[in-house]
Write a protein that holds these residues in place. Structure first.
Motif, PDB file in Angstrom:
ATOM      1  N   VAL A   6     -83.485  -3.593  -4.928  1.00  0.00           N
ATOM      2  CA  VAL A   6     -82.533  -2.593  -5.448  1.00  0.00           C
ATOM      3  C   VAL A   6     -82.726  -2.470  -6.961  1.00  0.00           C
ATOM      4  CG1 VAL A   6     -80.104  -1.944  -5.653  1.00  0.00           C
ATOM      5  CG2 VAL A   6     -80.919  -3.155  -3.603  1.00  0.00           C
ATOM      6  N   HIS A   7     -83.125  -1.283  -7.398  1.00  0.00           N
ATOM      7  CA  HIS A   7     -83.451  -1.073  -8.806  1.00  0.00           C
ATOM      8  C   HIS A   7     -82.396  -0.143  -9.408  1.00  0.00           C
ATOM      9  CE1 HIS A   7     -87.491  -2.608  -7.688  1.00  0.00           C
ATOM     10  NE2 HIS A   7     -87.253  -1.942  -6.577  1.00  0.00           N
ATOM     11  N   VAL A   8     -81.496  -0.723 -10.180  1.00  0.00           N
ATOM     12  CA  VAL A   8     -80.434   0.082 -10.788  1.00  0.00           C
ATOM     13  C   VAL A   8     -80.894   0.466 -12.197  1.00  0.00           C
ATOM     14  CG1 VAL A   8     -78.000   0.172 -11.410  1.00  0.00           C
ATOM     15  CG2 VAL A   8     -78.728  -1.225  -9.459  1.00  0.00           C
ATOM     16  N   MET A   9     -80.870   1.784 -12.487  1.00  0.00           N
ATOM     17  CA  MET A   9     -81.339   2.253 -13.786  1.00  0.00           C
ATOM     18  C   MET A   9     -80.359   1.769 -14.857  1.00  0.00           C
ATOM     19  SD  MET A   9     -83.939   3.948 -12.849  1.00  0.00           S
ATOM     20  CE  MET A   9     -83.999   3.025 -11.325  1.00  0.00           C
ATOM     21  N   ASN A  10     -80.886   1.009 -15.785  1.00  0.00           N
ATOM     22  CA  ASN A  10     -80.049   0.659 -16.915  1.00  0.00           C
ATOM     23  C   ASN A  10     -80.648   1.378 -18.093  1.00  0.00           C
ATOM     24  OD1 ASN A  10     -77.953  -1.028 -16.031  1.00  0.00           O
ATOM     25  ND2 ASN A  10     -79.478  -2.600 -15.570  1.00  0.00           N
ATOM     26  N   HIS A  11     -80.317   2.652 -18.205  1.00  0.00           N
ATOM     27  CA  HIS A  11     -80.955   3.451 -19.249  1.00  0.00           C
ATOM     28  C   HIS A  11     -79.917   4.396 -19.841  1.00  0.00           C
ATOM     29  CE1 HIS A  11     -83.635   6.106 -21.354  1.00  0.00           C
ATOM     30  NE2 HIS A  11     -84.638   5.280 -21.101  1.00  0.00           N
ATOM     31  N   PRO A  12     -79.822   4.434 -21.167  1.00  0.00           N
ATOM     32  CA  PRO A  12     -78.791   5.254 -21.807  1.00  0.00           C
ATOM     33  C   PRO A  12     -78.885   6.737 -21.434  1.00  0.00           C
ATOM     34  CG  PRO A  12     -80.076   4.043 -23.466  1.00  0.00           C
ATOM     35  CD  PRO A  12     -80.621   3.653 -22.135  1.00  0.00           C
ATOM     36  N   ILE A  42     -85.553   8.958 -12.857  1.00  0.00           N
ATOM     37  CA  ILE A  42     -85.621   7.876 -11.858  1.00  0.00           C
ATOM     38  C   ILE A  42     -87.029   7.800 -11.266  1.00  0.00           C
ATOM     39  CG2 ILE A  42     -84.614   6.890  -9.752  1.00  0.00           C
ATOM     40  CD1 ILE A  42     -81.979   8.178 -10.419  1.00  0.00           C
ATOM     41  N   THR A  43     -87.698   8.947 -11.139  1.00  0.00           N
ATOM     42  CA  THR A  43     -89.081   8.941 -10.629  1.00  0.00           C
ATOM     43  C   THR A  43     -89.978   8.096 -11.537  1.00  0.00           C
ATOM     44  OG1 THR A  43     -88.758  11.154  -9.761  1.00  0.00           O
ATOM     45  CG2 THR A  43     -91.029  10.390  -9.913  1.00  0.00           C
ATOM     46  N   VAL A 161     -81.631   7.598  -5.184  1.00  0.00           N
ATOM     47  CA  VAL A 161     -80.301   8.227  -5.182  1.00  0.00           C
ATOM     48  C   VAL A 161     -79.738   8.210  -6.602  1.00  0.00           C
ATOM     49  CG1 VAL A 161     -79.812   7.549  -2.789  1.00  0.00           C
ATOM     50  CG2 VAL A 161     -78.995   6.092  -4.648  1.00  0.00           C
ATOM     51  N   LEU A 162     -78.814   9.131  -6.868  1.00  0.00           N
ATOM     52  CA  LEU A 162     -78.199   9.158  -8.201  1.00  0.00           C
ATOM     53  C   LEU A 162     -77.020   8.196  -8.264  1.00  0.00           C
ATOM     54  CD1 LEU A 162     -78.183  12.956  -9.116  1.00  0.00           C
ATOM     55  CD2 LEU A 162     -80.008  11.254  -9.340  1.00  0.00           C
ATOM     56  N   VAL A 163     -76.146   8.261  -7.243  1.00  0.00           N
ATOM     57  CA  VAL A 163     -74.932   7.430  -7.240  1.00  0.00           C
ATOM     58  C   VAL A 163     -74.816   6.743  -5.877  1.00  0.00           C
ATOM     59  CG1 VAL A 163     -72.423   7.451  -7.451  1.00  0.00           C
ATOM     60  CG2 VAL A 163     -73.775   9.045  -8.807  1.00  0.00           C
ATOM     61  N   ALA A 164     -74.549   5.436  -5.901  1.00  0.00           N
ATOM     62  CA  ALA A 164     -74.437   4.684  -4.643  1.00  0.00           C
ATOM     63  C   ALA A 164     -73.129   3.915  -4.617  1.00  0.00           C
ATOM     64  CB  ALA A 164     -75.596   3.701  -4.515  1.00  0.00           C
ATOM     65  N   ILE A 181     -84.896   0.604  -3.214  1.00  0.00           N
ATOM     66  CA  ILE A 181     -83.866   1.611  -3.486  1.00  0.00           C
ATOM     67  C   ILE A 181     -83.746   1.780  -5.004  1.00  0.00           C
ATOM     68  CG2 ILE A 181     -81.468   2.293  -3.063  1.00  0.00           C
ATOM     69  CD1 ILE A 181     -81.349   0.176  -0.853  1.00  0.00           C
ATOM     70  N   TYR A 182     -83.902   3.002  -5.480  1.00  0.00           N
ATOM     71  CA  TYR A 182     -83.777   3.316  -6.910  1.00  0.00           C
ATOM     72  C   TYR A 182     -82.481   4.084  -7.112  1.00  0.00           C
ATOM     73  CZ  TYR A 182     -88.492   1.663  -7.093  1.00  0.00           C
ATOM     74  OH  TYR A 182     -89.599   0.850  -7.003  1.00  0.00           O
TER      75      TYR A 182
END
Ligand code: PRP
Ligand code: URA
Ligand code: MG
Length: 211
Positions: A6-12, A42-43, A161-164, A181-182
């Protein structure tokens, strides 16, 4: 918590754009543009493990052996309708990808997904798959889409996905532990109607202006 799949974007930039997306006063036009832009960001993460090879290029100064993509074949698979909003963001990063469509809606009462359309590239089993959908709520729709792709012989599958909701991620980890999962952001919970809270409402309606 979640596995390393599970890769959660931690990006401003992703965080900032998601906040605008969530605002109920954001227009359909801005909403659509933001979905596409966040999809592109996210890509960038979802393609971090792409294999490279090298080729010799003559720069203005000399010949050099330089990195180039090894030419993996991709298919991006939007879950209709809302997933369509993410396709052009992915294609801007991976322009040679083919596109397969899965039409699916969630029964508002039972929250069960129903497949109403499926059209894939002929050689889909030979391609790496990126399934795209802005919302991962109970996980039922993504689960059914991944199952459909596995039935067609696909084995390298990613979900973007954008929001989970945490519930959706936990469900997918149980039934499809092989899938990366991104995620733009993991929200707090699902409400009694299966909506993600705080979420952004109904992504399909907001992209297409149907409510
Ligand atoms: O994780 P789940 O509980 O299955 O919910 C998520 C699904 O619900 C939404 O689609 P919806 O059924 O609203 O269809 P739409 O894209 O046509 O609006 C969303 O785009 C996902 O596909
Ligand atoms: O919050 C949610 C849950 C499912 N589908 C949506 O579009 N939004
Ligand atoms: Mg919807």
């Amino acid at each position: 918590m979640f596995s390393e799949k599970v890769h959660v974007m931690n990006h401003p930039l992703v965080a900032h754009k998601l906040t605008i997306l969530r605002d109920k006063n954001t227009s359909v036009k801005d909403f659509r543009e933001l979905v596409s832009e966040i999809g592109m960001l996210i890509t960038y993460e979802a393609t971090r493990d792409l294999p490279l090879t090298t080729k010799v290029v003559e720069t203005p100064l000399c010949k050099a052996e330089l990195p180039t993509l090894a030419g993996k074949k991709f298919a991006v698979v939007p879950i209709l309708r809302a997933g369509l909003g993410l396709v052009d963001g992915v294609l801007r990063m991976v322009p040679s990808a083919r596109v397969g469509h899965i039409g699916m809606f969630r029964d508002e009462e039972t929250l069960e997904p129903h497949v109403y359309f499926c059209k894939m590239p002929k050689d889909v089993a030979d391609r790496d798959i990126i399934i795209v959908d802005p919302m991962l709520a109970t996980g039922g729709s993504a689960d059914a889409a991944i199952t459909e792709m596995k039935k067609r012989g696909c084995h390298n599958i990613k979900l973007m996905v954008l929001v989970a909701a945490p519930e959706g991620i936990e469900h997918l980890q149980k039934v499809h532990p092989d899938v990366d999962i991104y995620v733009g952001a993991v929200d707090d919970h699902l409400n009694e109607h299966g909506y993600i809270v705080p979420g952004l409402g109904d992504a399909g309606d907001r992209i297409f202006g149907t409510k």
